[in-house]
Design an enzyme around this catalytic site. Structure first.
Site, PDB file in Angstrom:
ATOM      1  N   GLY A 621       0.831  -1.196   0.000  1.00 45.81           N
ATOM      2  CA  GLY A 621       0.000   0.000   0.000  1.00 45.81           C
ATOM      3  C   GLY A 621       0.862   1.241   0.000  1.00 45.81           C
ATOM      4  O   GLY A 621       2.087   1.154  -0.009  1.00 45.81           O
ATOM      5  N   LYS A 640      -0.814  -3.143   7.980  1.00 47.03           N
ATOM      6  CA  LYS A 640       0.073  -2.316   7.160  1.00 47.03           C
ATOM      7  C   LYS A 640       1.214  -1.871   8.038  1.00 47.03           C
ATOM      8  O   LYS A 640       0.994  -1.314   9.118  1.00 47.03           O
ATOM      9  CB  LYS A 640      -0.679  -1.102   6.636  1.00 47.03           C
ATOM     10  CG  LYS A 640      -1.915  -1.517   5.880  1.00 47.03           C
ATOM     11  CD  LYS A 640      -2.480  -0.381   5.082  1.00 47.03           C
ATOM     12  CE  LYS A 640      -3.623  -0.908   4.236  1.00 47.03           C
ATOM     13  NZ  LYS A 640      -4.131   0.091   3.325  1.00 47.03           N
ATOM     14  N   ASP A 737      -4.898  10.070  -1.939  1.00 50.97           N
ATOM     15  CA  ASP A 737      -4.338   9.007  -2.771  1.00 50.97           C
ATOM     16  C   ASP A 737      -5.446   8.077  -3.247  1.00 50.97           C
ATOM     17  O   ASP A 737      -5.395   6.865  -3.059  1.00 50.97           O
ATOM     18  CB  ASP A 737      -3.278   8.242  -1.978  1.00 50.97           C
ATOM     19  CG  ASP A 737      -2.325   7.491  -2.894  1.00 50.97           C
ATOM     20  OD1 ASP A 737      -2.315   7.777  -4.118  1.00 50.97           O
ATOM     21  OD2 ASP A 737      -1.589   6.617  -2.399  1.00 50.97           O
TER      22      ASP A 737
END
Ligand SMILES: *[C@@H]1O[C@H](CO)[C@@H](O)[C@H](O)[C@H]1NC(C)=O
Ligand SMILES: *[C@@H]1O[C@H](CO)[C@@H](O)[C@H](O)[C@H]1NC(C)=O
Ligand SMILES: *[C@@H]1O[C@H](CO)[C@@H](O)[C@H](O)[C@H]1NC(C)=O
Ligand SMILES: *[C@@H]1O[C@H](CO)[C@@H](O)[C@H](O)[C@H]1NC(C)=O
Ligand SMILES: *[C@@H]1O[C@H](CO)[C@@H](O)[C@H](O)[C@H]1NC(C)=O
Ligand SMILES: *[C@@H]1O[C@H](CO)[C@@H](O)[C@H](O)[C@H]1NC(C)=O
Ligand SMILES: *[C@@H]1O[C@H](CO)[C@@H](O)[C@H](O)[C@H]1NC(C)=O
Length: 925
Positions: A621, A640, A737
């Protein structure tokens, strides 16, 4: 009367002293199952509660009935030593006794054990079992060198080491003091009670110090043989005054042997001899001699100059009968075979008499490791919760060194190497390391060390330092540049910051410092002009390279897009950044705490467990790699993790997480936990079973299952999520994003937007520019790029790109599809300019869609990628358009095929829209 009183008094004080003495005794029943007091009043403790090595074994074959000899502890025959630690009072004298009863006579066909016994670093005895049923006794008289001693067994040359009992007996006064006790222990070789009434040894309570006085009736090979004819055993029950220096027990003095034919001779073997020895003879006249009778004799053998001519006359020497005379030899050299002979003198009427002898060998004390070094190693041991390595016993260097250290051969030994790579150490490197000043190698890599690197500038011998793969933070200390012998320094993959000492970069030192995101090369150091030049040139090259790269990119974007000079900046939305976090959140921790309740703090260990140590990577990611995990409660999660620290400081990370965890919407992937440990910042999200929209659009198989309506539903979900971020949250959040890989699909193929609001962006492929603007190439709003003004319309632009991808099934940038300088926006626009609308629509729909529905979305997409933010719709408007398209698609209107497209009225409508919208935005190519 007064005599009885004094005897009574002596007895009383004797009993009292016995009682107080026994309290200080330590009696360990090695391998024993319980604590108990034996019939003599000695309390034995089982070693089960403090000896973690070896195996307690009941001695089956032993017909020994005394309890401590029913069990032994057997240790592995490896290259480790196994030690018992006994507390002592420094400089007090002690008897230390270890006994060994093998018992296992069944294994007679195998070799009996032979191994080494050590006290601290000093070789005490080689234990050699020859008779499985004999209790081998090793006794050492020491003056305690420190507050504890370690008794170790090791180094089996046959079978394995073991031990049956271990005893510590403090001595009083100056018992067994020698001139050499600073350098030598005394190893007892013989302590014989002559004329003993039974073959049992005399010990506690008869001897308050619990010495073992062996009976001369014990029959052993080559032991007390060569007895002269006429040797007679005598005994008395009278009290004997034995209050001389070594205080032998009265009971031992009450028996003796006499040479009725004028000679007493014996031969015995002295284990471990030839050697220098301390020897005692104990004489007490226990026969009632007539007035005319005399007992005078000399030592004929061994010949000792200065002693052998001396005539012993016990009664005279001791000033009376029933009184001890205790001549001793401080330092005599004796052979393995001790033959001794006492002969009466010519004028003596009685033959020689002997009550007891003691012979002890001087054992040179071998130096222990430097006390401070040894103490400092304990700090390292305490840094690991588990691991067998930390339980290695005894002296770190001798007789065999611990597996994780290396030592110098100096006296005393010093620690030269510490090798603890990957040993699960955590916490800070102990600052006491600075005292290990002979250290040449330090290996602490692959642990979880945190905190800053302590001062090691005193370790001038250091040559090799491995600190890589930890969580060390703070500055890389500058003294590393000044250590004169440093050859290798590894600090990569930590969290270090600050300037690199130039001396480390002169090429003479192997120096690896990669993966320390906050560390940089020192620039202005006047001491080394060549280095400055080098770093300036390097920096310049990098800078120019970056500048050219961004200019080229900017130029490419502008060439295609900038045609209108009026820049409209939208200030209508609040932007998430450090300054926009409400003061209350930054100041009052309570607010943050409350916020953090929503996403819980997860420890790194929990995360490691949940992800089986990051074994299943499911993606990459913008934050960093993403791993699959399963929490203890069974919840599936996406973890993450980032070791890159573009968010400076825990505070900001925590603030952002606090903010994000408050955001809940069915079309946003919920953040359920976070963790910040060392360099690693971790976010735990709900796991989304069907991966990313990107995977589905660009996988030829998955793509087919994604028909137009499913795509519309996904687009609607994503638009709702984004609209909520823009208007539903306070403060509002700009995603920054938006892209197909940040739109995730749950098990029902409904979409949720992920990765919102993080100020950080990490490297994703090469399509990333982080030095200029944050976002992903191809999705990045050109206006934001040009002006650095981030608004919610930047998200709208990116979402427009997403919509184009949804319609076309093509990637946002693709050299194959669009050529190197084009992206999906240019490609789609130029096709529409040419009137080739059919080419935009994903061929995998096979015509199964309603053209009005597609165009409703296409129209919105084209508006969303307008150059100026002000011309773009708001997210809610996009959402409404998509909803319309869904209604159209679901409605009763007939299905349009691509073949019929050119004649459809929708097309005509759309061309109208195009011409109006393109009037002020010419498609330049
Ligand atoms: C040894 O000394 C201690 C303390 O000084 C005393 O309590 C004890 O009675 C002494 N033991 C003997 C056997 O004299
Ligand atoms: C034996 O005594 C020691 C020391 O007093 C104690 O630590 C240990 O727990 C005892 N063991 C048993 C089995 O009672
Ligand atoms: C048991 O004791 C007897 C003497 O009492 C001895 O001869 C024999 O060897 C012993 N047996 C074992 C197995 O120790
Ligand atoms: C010496 O020992 C023997 C045997 O135990 C005993 O019969 C004798 O009475 C003892 N002699 C003295 C003087 O105590
Ligand atoms: C004993 O005497 C020998 C020879 O005189 C000497 O070398 C040694 O150091 C002395 N002391 C000991 C403890 O051996
Ligand atoms: C020897 O003993 C006598 C009395 O038994 C005593 O008067 C004398 O002082 C003692 N001599 C020595 C040197 O102890
Ligand atoms: C430095 O360490 C990194 C990570 O361990 C490794 O990939 C790299 O090759 C090392 N660089 C040098 C110059 O040894």
């Amino acid at each position: 009367m007064s005599f009885f009183c004094s005897v009574f008094f002596v007895l009383l004080s004797f009993v009292a002293s016995v009682c107080s003495q026994v309290k200080d005794f330590v009696s360990i029943d090695c391998g024993g199952a319980s604590n108990y007091t034996d019939p003599n009043g000695l309390s034995w403790i089982s070693d089960a509660s403090f000896m973690r090595h070896g195996k307690a074994t009941e001695l089956q074959a032993s017909n020994e009935t005394s309890q401590p000899y029913k069990f032994s502890r057997y240790f592995p025959a490896d290259n480790k030593k196994y030690c018992y630690k006994l507390n002592t009072a420094e400089r007090r004298r002690y008897i230390v006794r270890a006994t060994f009863l093998y018992g296992d006579s069944d294994s007679a066909d195998n070799a009996y054990p032979m191994f080494q016994l050590y006290l601290d670093a000093t070789q005490w005895a080689t234990v050699t079992i020859k008779d499985a049923s004999r209790i081998y006794v090793e006794e050492l008289i020491i003056r305690a060198p420190s507050s504890s001693i370690q008794v170790c067994v090791c180094c089996a040359s046959t079978s394995y080491p073991f031990i049956t009992t271990l005893e510590l007996r403090p001595l009083n006064l100056s018992l067994y003091a020698t001139d050499y006790e600073d350098e030598y222990f005394l190893k007892v070789a013989a302590r014989v009670n002559f004329g003993a009434l039974t073959s049992d040894p005399i010990r506690y309570p008869d001897d308050p110090y619990d010495r073992i006085w062996e009976s001369d009736l014990v029959k052993r090979q080559n032991y007390l043989v060569g007895m002269a004819p006429g040797t007679k055993r005598i005994n008395t029950s009278k009290m004997i005054n034995a209050n001389l220096r070594e205080h032998p027990p009265v009971k031992v003095m009450q028996t003796a042997v006499v040479g009725t034919k004028g000679r007493l001779t014996y031969r015995l073997d002295l284990e471990g001899f030839p050697a220098n020895a301390r020897a005692y003879a104990y004489f007490a006249e226990i026969e009632d001699l007539k007035n005319y009778e005399t007992r005078k004799f000399t030592l004929k053998q061994p010949y000792l100059p200065g002693y052998s001519n001396a005539i012993v006359n016990i009664a005279e020497n001791a000033n009376g009968s029933y009184t001890l005379y205790e001549p001793s030899y401080m330092n005599i050299s004796l052979d393995f075979v001790l033959s001794f002979a006492l002969s009466k003198t010519q004028d003596s009427t009685r033959g020689p008499l002997l009550n007891a002898i003691e012979v002890s060998k001087y054992v040179k004390i071998f130096p222990k490791t430097n006390t401070q070094d040894a103490a400092n190693l304990d700090f390292f041991r305490s840094m690991s919760l588990n691991g067998e390595w930390k339980y290695e016993d005894g002296d770190p260097c001798n007789p065999i060194k611990w597996e994780w250290v290396n030592c110098s051969t100096s006296t005393p030994p010093r620690i030269t190497n510490i090798v603890l790579s990957g040993k699960n150490l955590s916490g800070m490197i102990p600052s006491e390391i600075a005292q290990l000043d002979q250290l040449t190698e330090l290996w602490l890599d692959g642990n979880s060390l945190s905190g800053s690197i302590p001062d090691m500038s005193s370790l001038i011998s250091l040559m090799i330092v491995h600190l890589e793969n930890n969580n060390l933070a703070g500055q890389l200390p500058s003294y590393f540049g000044e250590l004169p012998n440093l050859r290798e320094l590894y600090v990569q993959n930590n969290c270090l910051s600050g300037d690199i000492p130039p001396a480390l970069l002169n090429g003479k030192i192997i120096f690896n410092y990669t993966d320390n995101p906050r560390m940089n090369i020192m620039r202005n150091n006047k001491k080394n002009p060549r280095l400055i030049l080098f770093s300036i040139v390097t920096a310049l090259v990098v800078f120019v390279f970056l500048l050219l790269g961004s200019l080229w990119w900017l130029w490419k974007r502008l060439r295609n897009m900038v045609h209108d000079g009026s820049h409209v900046k939208s200030n209508s939305l609040r932007i998430i950044s450090k300054s926009s976090i409400p003061l209350s959140m930054r100041a009052g921790s309570s607010v943050i705490d409350e916020a953090l309740d929503l996403a819980s703090y997860v420890t790194f260990t929990e995360i490691e467990e949940a992800t089986c140590n990051f074994c299943k990577k499911i993606g990459e990611g913008s934050f960093g790699p993403v791993y699959y995990g399963k929490m203890k409660d069974g919840k599936e999660v996406a973890v993450k993790i980032s070791a890159d620290s573009s968010i400076d400081g825990t505070r900001q990370f925590t603030n952002e997480v606090a903010l994000l965890s408050r955001i809940h919407h069915k079309n946003l992937v919920p953040l359920i936990g976070y963790c910040e440990e060392g360099c690693k910042q971790v976010l735990v999200y709900e796991y989304m079973h069907n991966g990313t929209l990107r995977d589905h659009l660009h996988d030829s198989v998955k793509k087919r299952s994604l028909d137009w309506l499913s795509r519309l539903l996904i687009a609607e979900d994503a638009a709702k999520g984004l609209a909520y971020l823009h208007t539903g949250c306070n403060p509002s959040v700009i995603h920054r994003d938006v892209k197909t890989s940040n739109i995730l699909l749950d098990i029902n193929m409904r979409a949720k937007v992920s990765d919102f609001g993080l100020s950080r962006q990490a490297n994703e492929n090469l399509s990333h520019i982080s030095s200029v603007a944050r976002g992903t190439v191809g999705y990045l709003d050109p206006e934001y790029y040009a002006t650095q003004q981030l608004t919610d319309k930047s998200d709208v632009y990116s979402f427009g790109v997403v919509l184009l991808e949804i319609i076309s099934g093509k990637s946002h940038i693709s050299i194959e599809d669009y050529g190197p300088e084009l992206n999906i926006v240019h490609w789609a626009r130029s096709l529409i300019r040419k009137g080739d609308i059919a080419s935009i629509i994903d061929p995998s729909f096979m015509g199964a869609f309603k053209i009005e529905s597609v165009w409703r979305v296409a129209e919105t997409a084209f508006l969303s990628v307008e150059l100026h933010g002000a011309s773009r719709p708001r997210m809610q408007e996009v959402e409404i358009a998509i909803h319309d398209a869904i209604e159209i698609e679901k409605g009763s209107a007939s299905i349009t095929t691509i073949e019929s497209l050119s004649s459809s009225s929708a097309l005509a409508n759309h061309l109208e829209f195009l011409s109006s919208s393109s009037s002020n935005v010419p498609f330049a190519r």
